[in-house]
Design a protein around this motif. Sequence first.
Motif, PDB file in Angstrom:
ATOM      1  N   ASP A 133      -8.446   1.847  -8.679  1.00  0.00           N
ATOM      2  CA  ASP A 133      -8.964   2.488  -7.456  1.00  0.00           C
ATOM      3  C   ASP A 133      -9.166   1.433  -6.391  1.00  0.00           C
ATOM      4  OD1 ASP A 133      -9.158   4.858  -8.754  1.00  0.00           O
ATOM      5  OD2 ASP A 133     -11.313   4.752  -9.112  1.00  0.00           O
ATOM      6  N   ASN A 165     -11.127   1.655  -2.794  1.00  0.00           N
ATOM      7  CA  ASN A 165     -11.787   2.337  -1.693  1.00  0.00           C
ATOM      8  C   ASN A 165     -12.234   1.261  -0.728  1.00  0.00           C
ATOM      9  OD1 ASN A 165     -11.384   4.595  -3.170  1.00  0.00           O
ATOM     10  ND2 ASN A 165     -13.530   4.952  -3.678  1.00  0.00           N
ATOM     11  N   ASN A 187      -9.586   5.856   0.881  1.00  0.00           N
ATOM     12  CA  ASN A 187      -9.901   6.029  -0.531  1.00  0.00           C
ATOM     13  C   ASN A 187      -8.577   6.212  -1.255  1.00  0.00           C
ATOM     14  OD1 ASN A 187     -12.664   5.958  -0.219  1.00  0.00           O
ATOM     15  ND2 ASN A 187     -12.883   8.181  -0.051  1.00  0.00           N
ATOM     16  N   TYR A 196      -3.247   8.872  -5.278  1.00  0.00           N
ATOM     17  CA  TYR A 196      -4.032   9.724  -4.392  1.00  0.00           C
ATOM     18  C   TYR A 196      -4.449   8.843  -3.226  1.00  0.00           C
ATOM     19  CZ  TYR A 196      -8.298  11.625  -2.394  1.00  0.00           C
ATOM     20  OH  TYR A 196      -9.250  12.041  -1.507  1.00  0.00           O
TER      21      TYR A 196
HETATM   22  C1  LIG Z   1     -12.934   6.039  -4.724  1.00  0.00           C
HETATM   23  O1  LIG Z   1     -12.892   7.277  -4.054  1.00  0.00           O
HETATM   24  C2  LIG Z   1     -12.398   8.340  -4.838  1.00  0.00           C
HETATM   25  C3  LIG Z   1     -12.252   9.556  -3.955  1.00  0.00           C
HETATM   26  O2  LIG Z   1     -13.311   9.675  -3.045  1.00  0.00           O
HETATM   27  C4  LIG Z   1     -13.359   8.570  -6.024  1.00  0.00           C
HETATM   28  O3  LIG Z   1     -12.863   9.582  -6.864  1.00  0.00           O
HETATM   29  C5  LIG Z   1     -13.476   7.266  -6.820  1.00  0.00           C
HETATM   30  O4  LIG Z   1     -14.439   7.413  -7.841  1.00  0.00           O
HETATM   31  C6  LIG Z   1     -13.854   6.108  -5.919  1.00  0.00           C
HETATM   32  N1  LIG Z   1     -13.786   4.885  -6.702  1.00  0.00           N
HETATM   33  C7  LIG Z   1     -14.612   3.855  -6.536  1.00  0.00           C
HETATM   34  C8  LIG Z   1     -14.366   2.655  -7.413  1.00  0.00           C
HETATM   35  O5  LIG Z   1     -15.508   3.868  -5.719  1.00  0.00           O
END
Ligand SMILES: *[C@@H]1O[C@H](CO)[C@@H](O)[C@H](O)[C@H]1NC(C)=O
Length: 249
Positions: free
Chosen positions: A72, A74, A83, A127
């Motif tokens: 991920d 963000n 994100n 995504y």
């Molecule tokens: C990043 O954002 C996504 C979608 O908002 C979320 O599902 C995910 O948990 C987030 N990951 C982190 C590491 O913050």
Amino acid sequence: MKYSILFFTLVCCISGNNVPQLPSFFKICHRKDPYLNKCMKESMEQLKPYLNKGIPELNIPPCEPLYIDRADCNQTSGSISINSSFTDIQIFNAFNNNVKQFKYEMEKNELKIKQYIPHFEMYSKYYLNGKIMMLPLSGIGTASFNLTDVDYTLKIKFEPYHEPKTNQEHFRVNDLNIDYNIRNLHVHLDNLFNGDKILQEVMNVFLNNNWKLIMNEIKPALEENVSNIFKNIIDKIFTIYPIDTLLPP
Ligand SMILES: *[C@@H]1O[C@H](CO)[C@@H](O)[C@H](O)[C@H]1NC(C)=O
Ligand SMILES: *[C@@H]1O[C@H](CO)[C@@H](O)[C@H](O)[C@H]1NC(C)=O
Ligand SMILES: *[C@@H]1O[C@H](CO)[C@@H](O)[C@H](O)[C@H]1NC(C)=O
Ligand SMILES: CC(=O)N[C@H]1CO[C@H](CO)[C@@H](O)[C@@H]1O
């Protein structure tokens, strides 16, 4: 099959001190070898095809393709506010590399490896939602990346510890750091903007023109994931075999 014979050999050769015999494809290097670095480099190169197929006796899954479950990123900073999540990442040819430098410093328990990968490919589900340089970007689909001329440096610091299972000294990874430099990248994201083909094409062209910016964004998460994979492989081998077996005096 080759593996079951190996496994049989391993199980049968567990000696009184709970240390299985090293698989025969392991090239053993001696601590006092004046060409220790050369030997270890050869040993590593010899291991590559086995890593690619996986080493079931050591619980090491196939590394070709290298699989990463999720990364991920963000980020809200500078021109990027996004994100994103990449899952089911498959990396092809990651171990099709040339070792450029191999340096082990025994006193410090430090290993530094410089490698070069001419070309590798990465596929994943993605995504994305946010903005890059004022442009909205959203989509959910598959992503593919082609990377060329990649240099990376792997630095590993080991620490010795006493392993009760073998009653001997073993190494474990204390710190692992990976840093890479990519000369060229080509990306394609499908199903951007709910499948709007024109916007998708425009955005893919834009992303390819600005890949350096995007790569910098996903770099930390990717480095952390790849570091964990390397650490897991190394620690799996090291919990089984004592230092004196892997690197005999
Ligand atoms: C990043 O954002 C996504 C979608 O908002 C979320 O599902 C995910 O948990 C987030 N990951 C982190 C590491 O913050
Ligand atoms: C990212 O997700 C968080 C919640 O997970 C949300 O607060 C934030 O607005 C999102 N950012 C973007 C750029 O979509
Ligand atoms: C990556 O290279 C392969 C050929 O090796 C090609 O089929 C594919 O379309 C390329 N993908 C991208 C995103 O450049
Ligand atoms: C194998 C591994 O370390 N996977 C991690 C990659 O990073 C994401 C977060 O960015 C973790 O959720 C994964 O567990």
